[in-house]
Scaffold this motif. Structure first.
Motif, short mmCIF file in Angstrom:
data_model
loop_
_atom_site.label_atom_id
_atom_site.label_comp_id
_atom_site.label_asym_id
_atom_site.label_seq_id
_atom_site.Cartn_x
_atom_site.Cartn_y
_atom_site.Cartn_z
N PRO A 119 0.82 -1.22 0.00
CA PRO A 119 0.00 0.00 0.00
C PRO A 119 0.85 1.27 0.00
O PRO A 119 0.49 2.26 -0.65
CB PRO A 119 -0.81 -0.12 1.30
N GLN A 120 1.98 1.23 0.71
CA GLN A 120 2.84 2.41 0.75
C GLN A 120 3.42 2.70 -0.64
O GLN A 120 3.48 3.86 -1.06
CB GLN A 120 3.97 2.21 1.76
N GLU A 121 3.82 1.66 -1.36
CA GLU A 121 4.34 1.86 -2.71
C GLU A 121 3.25 2.38 -3.63
O GLU A 121 3.48 3.26 -4.46
CB GLU A 121 4.91 0.56 -3.28
N LEU A 122 2.04 1.85 -3.49
CA LEU A 122 0.93 2.32 -4.31
C LEU A 122 0.71 3.82 -4.12
O LEU A 122 0.54 4.56 -5.09
CB LEU A 122 -0.35 1.54 -3.97
N VAL A 123 0.73 4.27 -2.87
CA VAL A 123 0.53 5.70 -2.59
C VAL A 123 1.64 6.53 -3.23
O VAL A 123 1.38 7.58 -3.83
CB VAL A 123 0.46 5.95 -1.07
N LEU A 124 2.88 6.05 -3.14
CA LEU A 124 4.00 6.77 -3.73
C LEU A 124 3.86 6.85 -5.25
O LEU A 124 4.14 7.89 -5.86
CB LEU A 124 5.31 6.09 -3.35
N ARG A 125 3.43 5.76 -5.85
CA ARG A 125 3.31 5.74 -7.30
C ARG A 125 2.12 6.57 -7.78
O ARG A 125 2.17 7.19 -8.85
CB ARG A 125 3.25 4.30 -7.80
N GLY A 127 1.26 9.30 -6.27
CA GLY A 127 1.82 10.65 -6.19
C GLY A 127 2.71 10.97 -7.37
O GLY A 127 2.68 12.09 -7.90
N ALA A 128 3.50 9.99 -7.82
CA ALA A 128 4.39 10.21 -8.97
C ALA A 128 3.60 10.47 -10.24
O ALA A 128 3.94 11.36 -11.03
CB ALA A 128 5.31 9.00 -9.16
N ILE A 129 2.52 9.71 -10.43
CA ILE A 129 1.68 9.92 -11.61
C ILE A 129 1.07 11.32 -11.59
O ILE A 129 1.10 12.04 -12.59
CB ILE A 129 0.56 8.87 -11.68
N LEU A 130 0.54 11.72 -10.45
CA LEU A 130 -0.12 13.02 -10.36
C LEU A 130 0.88 14.16 -10.52
O LEU A 130 0.53 15.21 -11.08
CB LEU A 130 -0.89 13.14 -9.05
N ARG A 131 2.10 13.99 -10.04
CA ARG A 131 3.11 15.03 -10.26
C ARG A 131 3.40 15.19 -11.75
O ARG A 131 3.55 16.30 -12.25
CB ARG A 131 4.40 14.69 -9.51
#
Length: 242
Positions: A119-125, A127-131
């Protein structure tokens, strides 16, 4: 179903989670809401499309195996609708086969994660997409190469007088090549700049997106040259080019 923790900023972006497994939905919603996103959910393909058209989320976390219609069908419908084609999509699925990954990315998904997942990686990814999607280029900055005109502030592309509809990833790829016209860009470099090198995205993903980009640009796609064994280059147009 919606969730948002107390104190979440009002400007938190909307994310739609689409999965028919309640435990998966609860897990993803919890972690995204904890990170400050406003989160909605749907358990079936048709419901996902209805919510996407109503709420216009910034990103959809989309399962493949859904009742009503598959995640692939949902993705195609999103891409064919002017109101939803710019929504970012992350595929989250138990289907690990390369053919499924390639199909999802080919249809316009921005990322592809397989279950089980962190789940932590999913949240980070997410965020990367939205950036990447929300990156603000220089206002009014228009880049022209031959018949291709790229409005970097409006995220729009034309070939001659015809506007070309590109996914967010295709637009970033074209912009990267056009900004470095005449220079060869390696696949690894493109993964780092366009995809931010998500851990399980492979260089074949670059080839697949270049092929789609060439198809959409029609004859002008010939300006994107393959440099065998290395990567791609957008050549400087000549009088004979379309």
């Amino acid at each position: 179903m919606s969730a948002a923790p107390a104190g979440t900023p009002a400007a938190g972006e909307r994310i739609l989670v689409v999965d028919d497994e309640p435990d998966i939905v609860a897990l993803v919603v919890y972690h995204l809401a904890k990170a400050g996103y406003r989160v909605s959910s749907a358990a079936a393909g048709p419901d996902a499309l209805t919510i996407a058209r109503r709420e216009h989320p910034a990103l959809i976390v989309l399962d493949l195996m859904l009742p009503g219609m598959s995640g692939f069908d949902v993705l195609e419908e999103l891409q064919h609708d002017d109101a939803t084609r710019r929504i970012a999509v992350m595929m989250l699925t138990a289907r690990k086969e390369e053919v499924d990954r390639i199909r999802g990315l080919s249809l316009g998904a921005d990322d592809y994660i397989t279950k089980p997942f962190s789940p932590q990686e999913l949240v980070l990814r997410v965020g990367a997409i939205l950036r990447r999607v929300n990156a603000t280029p220089d206002a009014g900055d228009v880049l022209v190469t031959g018949p291709i005109r790229i409005d970097r502030s409006a995220h729009r592309v034309w070939v001659s007088d015809r506007e070309v509809e590109l996914t967010a990833t295709e637009f970033r790829l074209l912009r990267a090549l056009a900004e470095r016209r005449g220079r060869t860009l390696g696949r690894t470099h493109l993964l780092e700049t366009v995809w931010e090198a998500a851990p399980d995205i492979q260089t074949r993903t670059v080839d697949m997106h270049v092929q789609r980009l060439r198809t959409k640009l029609q004859p002008a796609g010939a300006l994107i040259e393959t440099v065998r064994g290395f990567g791609y280059r957008m050549k400087a147009p000549t009088a004979r080019d379309p």
